[in-house]
Design a protein around this motif. Structure first.
Motif, short mmCIF file in Angstrom:
data_model
loop_
_atom_site.label_atom_id
_atom_site.label_comp_id
_atom_site.label_asym_id
_atom_site.label_seq_id
_atom_site.Cartn_x
_atom_site.Cartn_y
_atom_site.Cartn_z
N THR A 41 0.85 -1.18 0.00
CA THR A 41 0.00 0.00 0.00
C THR A 41 0.89 1.22 0.00
OG1 THR A 41 -1.66 -1.18 1.30
CG2 THR A 41 -1.83 1.20 1.23
N VAL A 42 0.63 2.14 -0.90
CA VAL A 42 1.37 3.40 -0.96
C VAL A 42 0.48 4.48 -0.39
CG1 VAL A 42 2.47 5.07 -2.48
CG2 VAL A 42 2.63 2.63 -3.00
N SER A 43 1.00 5.22 0.58
CA SER A 43 0.20 6.26 1.21
C SER A 43 1.06 7.48 1.48
CB SER A 43 -0.41 5.74 2.52
OG SER A 43 0.62 5.43 3.44
N GLY A 44 0.44 8.51 1.94
CA GLY A 44 1.14 9.74 2.28
C GLY A 44 0.54 10.93 1.54
N VAL A 45 0.85 12.09 2.02
CA VAL A 45 0.29 13.32 1.47
C VAL A 45 0.64 13.50 -0.01
CG1 VAL A 45 0.31 15.84 1.66
CG2 VAL A 45 0.31 14.44 3.72
N ASP A 46 1.87 13.18 -0.39
CA ASP A 46 2.32 13.43 -1.77
C ASP A 46 2.33 12.20 -2.65
OD1 ASP A 46 2.77 16.15 -1.26
OD2 ASP A 46 4.72 15.69 -0.38
N LYS A 47 1.65 11.13 -2.26
CA LYS A 47 1.70 9.90 -3.04
C LYS A 47 1.24 10.10 -4.47
CE LYS A 47 -2.83 8.13 -1.92
NZ LYS A 47 -3.62 7.12 -1.30
N ASN A 48 0.26 10.96 -4.70
CA ASN A 48 -0.24 11.17 -6.06
C ASN A 48 0.79 11.86 -6.95
OD1 ASN A 48 -2.67 9.93 -5.52
ND2 ASN A 48 -3.63 11.83 -4.85
#
Length: 53
Positions: A41-48
Motif C-alpha cells: 500500500t502506498v500512502s502519504g500526502v504526496d503519493k499522487n
C-alpha cells in the motif's frame, strides 16, 4: 533510473519493508513484494505526485 531504484531499495531495507523496487525501463520502476502474502500500500500526502502516470 538505476540510481533511483538503488536509493529506494536502501530506504526500503532500512525501514524493514518486505518489498523491493525493480527497474522496468529507462522511465519506470515497480515495487514488488518479497512474498505472495504481502499487500503493498502506498500512502502519504504526496503519493499522487510520486505515482502519477
Amino acid at each position: 533510473m538505476d540510481a533511483l531504484v538503488g536509493a529506494i531499495n536502501r530506504q526500503l531495507q532500512g525501514a524493514s519493508v518486505a518489498a523491493a523496487a525493480e527497474t522496468v525501463n529507462a522511465n519506470q520502476f515497480r515495487l514488488v513484494a518479497n512474498s505472495a502474502d504481502i499487500l503493498l500500500t502506498v500512502s502519504g500526502v504526496d503519493k499522487n505526485h510520486f505515482f502519477e502516470e
